[in-house]
Design a protein around this motif. Structure first.
Motif, PDB file in Angstrom:
ATOM      1  N   TYR A  60      12.993 -12.064 -36.855  1.00  0.00           N
ATOM      2  CA  TYR A  60      12.475 -12.180 -35.924  1.00  0.00           C
ATOM      3  C   TYR A  60      12.261 -11.499 -34.731  1.00  0.00           C
ATOM      4  CZ  TYR A  60      11.806 -17.285 -37.391  1.00  0.00           C
ATOM      5  OH  TYR A  60      11.227 -18.812 -38.174  1.00  0.00           O
ATOM      6  N   GLY A  61      12.859 -10.648 -34.796  1.00  0.00           N
ATOM      7  CA  GLY A  61      13.312  -9.592 -33.764  1.00  0.00           C
ATOM      8  C   GLY A  61      13.568 -10.426 -32.556  1.00  0.00           C
ATOM      9  N   TYR A  62      14.636 -11.034 -32.237  1.00  0.00           N
ATOM     10  CA  TYR A  62      15.783 -11.502 -31.000  1.00  0.00           C
ATOM     11  C   TYR A  62      16.022 -12.417 -31.611  1.00  0.00           C
ATOM     12  CZ  TYR A  62      11.514 -15.864 -31.380  1.00  0.00           C
ATOM     13  OH  TYR A  62      10.663 -15.948 -31.249  1.00  0.00           O
ATOM     14  N   PHE A  63      17.063 -12.773 -30.789  1.00  0.00           N
ATOM     15  CA  PHE A  63      18.292 -13.993 -31.030  1.00  0.00           C
ATOM     16  C   PHE A  63      17.463 -15.140 -31.125  1.00  0.00           C
ATOM     17  CE2 PHE A  63      21.538 -16.639 -30.029  1.00  0.00           C
ATOM     18  CZ  PHE A  63      22.489 -16.883 -30.562  1.00  0.00           C
ATOM     19  N   VAL A  64      17.450 -15.802 -32.548  1.00  0.00           N
ATOM     20  CA  VAL A  64      17.675 -16.814 -33.310  1.00  0.00           C
ATOM     21  C   VAL A  64      18.505 -17.907 -33.494  1.00  0.00           C
ATOM     22  CG1 VAL A  64      16.273 -18.570 -34.233  1.00  0.00           C
ATOM     23  CG2 VAL A  64      15.269 -16.375 -33.135  1.00  0.00           C
ATOM     24  N   PHE A  65      18.997 -19.304 -32.708  1.00  0.00           N
ATOM     25  CA  PHE A  65      20.253 -19.735 -33.674  1.00  0.00           C
ATOM     26  C   PHE A  65      19.531 -20.980 -34.273  1.00  0.00           C
ATOM     27  CE2 PHE A  65      24.577 -22.655 -33.629  1.00  0.00           C
ATOM     28  CZ  PHE A  65      24.924 -21.581 -34.863  1.00  0.00           C
ATOM     29  N   PRO A  66      19.198 -20.684 -35.151  1.00  0.00           N
ATOM     30  CA  PRO A  66      18.130 -22.021 -35.731  1.00  0.00           C
ATOM     31  C   PRO A  66      19.175 -23.680 -36.014  1.00  0.00           C
ATOM     32  CG  PRO A  66      17.957 -20.900 -37.190  1.00  0.00           C
ATOM     33  CD  PRO A  66      18.690 -19.644 -36.505  1.00  0.00           C
ATOM     34  N   PRO A  67      20.265 -24.123 -36.217  1.00  0.00           N
ATOM     35  CA  PRO A  67      20.815 -25.135 -35.683  1.00  0.00           C
ATOM     36  C   PRO A  67      21.209 -25.852 -34.400  1.00  0.00           C
ATOM     37  CG  PRO A  67      22.575 -24.060 -36.542  1.00  0.00           C
ATOM     38  CD  PRO A  67      21.664 -22.784 -36.219  1.00  0.00           C
ATOM     39  N   TRP A  68      21.026 -24.708 -33.240  1.00  0.00           N
ATOM     40  CA  TRP A  68      20.874 -25.876 -32.445  1.00  0.00           C
ATOM     41  C   TRP A  68      19.022 -25.781 -31.860  1.00  0.00           C
ATOM     42  CZ3 TRP A  68      22.033 -27.523 -27.810  1.00  0.00           C
ATOM     43  CH2 TRP A  68      20.288 -27.465 -26.995  1.00  0.00           C
ATOM     44  N   GLU A  69      18.287 -24.842 -32.867  1.00  0.00           N
ATOM     45  CA  GLU A  69      16.554 -24.861 -32.466  1.00  0.00           C
ATOM     46  C   GLU A  69      16.769 -26.710 -32.899  1.00  0.00           C
ATOM     47  OE1 GLU A  69      14.581 -23.505 -30.530  1.00  0.00           O
ATOM     48  OE2 GLU A  69      15.759 -22.349 -30.147  1.00  0.00           O
ATOM     49  N   PHE A  70      17.504 -27.129 -34.124  1.00  0.00           N
ATOM     50  CA  PHE A  70      16.989 -27.899 -35.280  1.00  0.00           C
ATOM     51  C   PHE A  70      17.110 -29.081 -33.251  1.00  0.00           C
ATOM     52  CE2 PHE A  70      19.175 -31.195 -37.497  1.00  0.00           C
ATOM     53  CZ  PHE A  70      18.117 -32.063 -38.526  1.00  0.00           C
ATOM     54  N   VAL A  71      18.825 -29.158 -33.334  1.00  0.00           N
ATOM     55  CA  VAL A  71      19.364 -30.366 -32.368  1.00  0.00           C
ATOM     56  C   VAL A  71      18.419 -30.221 -31.540  1.00  0.00           C
ATOM     57  CG1 VAL A  71      21.082 -30.941 -31.179  1.00  0.00           C
ATOM     58  CG2 VAL A  71      22.121 -29.825 -33.264  1.00  0.00           C
ATOM     59  N   LYS A  72      17.884 -29.166 -30.687  1.00  0.00           N
ATOM     60  CA  LYS A  72      17.081 -29.354 -29.309  1.00  0.00           C
ATOM     61  C   LYS A  72      15.675 -30.245 -30.082  1.00  0.00           C
ATOM     62  CE  LYS A  72      15.261 -25.347 -27.799  1.00  0.00           C
ATOM     63  NZ  LYS A  72      15.498 -23.917 -27.440  1.00  0.00           N
ATOM     64  N   PHE A  73      15.233 -29.711 -31.065  1.00  0.00           N
ATOM     65  CA  PHE A  73      14.106 -30.220 -31.852  1.00  0.00           C
ATOM     66  C   PHE A  73      13.985 -31.806 -31.369  1.00  0.00           C
ATOM     67  CE2 PHE A  73      10.466 -30.719 -33.937  1.00  0.00           C
ATOM     68  CZ  PHE A  73       9.247 -30.822 -33.885  1.00  0.00           C
TER      69      PHE A  73
END
Length: 258
Positions: free
Chosen positions: A140-153
């Motif tokens: 992606y070229g930037y910081f991403v934490f998928p578990p947090w994105e999953f919880v947030k969405f």
């Protein structure tokens, strides 16, 4: 199951989650000190420990030879392998951790090697999280934490409702008949038989409780799909085969009599 042939080649993330879960569950069951799954072992612990001490006093040479033979025939560390397989599956899908929260909690409650277990889980989890962050940053070229994105969405914003809202009984009326197909005719009887015989033998029906935990979490979600139950499909088929095997043996005995 026909559902496995249909779904495994289409939902790649769920397919990989299912594969890693089966491998991790198989290796987890092969942990040498997994006697906490058997109630009879906990009941006989005191008697066996006293008898073993008496035998070692009477026959010290035989005890030493047995220990050396066990050391010479070491098996691979299935516990470490299981934890890292769980880490890989959670890197693919965050929801893969759901059954393992129950299994690890059950293991932690009954085992004596709690520090060792927590240490292995922490090491495997840290390596998996760091690897996930590095892979996503490179892509992606930037910081991403998928578990947090999953919880947030899905939990905070309830974005799953965009794909449809199903009632609480949807799994019973649509998902289970679709996944099991003709197996559904004998699955309830096989499940009852499996639980009854395991408790009768003083064993814990671990597959039953895993199914209960995962299904309870999926039932609480507003958005439901059949593929969410794909990791549990092998356990359902195993329970079905358990019941069919028992009934087949009884039928064979009846046919021999007549």
């Amino acid at each position: 199951s026909w559902w496995a042939y249909y779904c495994l080649i289409r939902t790649y993330s769920n397919s990989m989650e299912t594969t890693f879960f089966i491998l991790a569950f198989y290796t987890w069951l092969r942990i040498p000190d997994l006697s906490f799954l058997h109630y009879e072992n906990r009941k006989r612990k005191t008697t066996s420990s006293s008898s073993s001490t008496e035998q070692t006093k009477d026959k010290p040479l035989e005890a030493n030879t047995d220990q050396t033979s066990k050391l010479s025939k070491r098996e691979p560390n299935f516990e470490v392998l299981s934890y890292f397989l769980v880490g890989f599956s959670c890197m693919i899908r965050t929801t893969a951790i759901i059954p393992w929260i129950f299994l690890w909690s059950y293991q932690f409650y009954h085992t004596k090697r709690r520090v060792y277990q927590v240490s292995l889980i922490a090491i495997a989890g840290t390596i998996s999280i760091i690897s996930l962050i590095i892979i996503d940053y490179v892509n992606y070229g930037y910081f991403v934490f998928p578990p947090w994105e999953f919880v947030k969405f899905n939990i905070i914003r309830k974005g799953g409702s965009l794909y449809g809202i199903q009632p609480w009984y949807w799994f019973y009326t649509v998902a289970y008949p679709t996944i099991l197909g003709p197996y559904l005719l004998a699955f309830p009887q096989s499940l009852i038989l499996y639980v009854w015989r395991e408790y009768k033998k003083n064993r814990c029906p671990i597959m039953f409780w895993v199914l209960c935990v995962v299904m309870a979490v999926n039932h609480s979600s507003i958005h439901k799909e059949e593929r969410f139950l794909l990791p549990m499909e092998p356990l359902m088929v195993a329970v079905f085969a358990y019941g069919v095997n028992w009934f087949a043996k009884r039928w064979a005995l009846v046919m021999k009599i007549y």
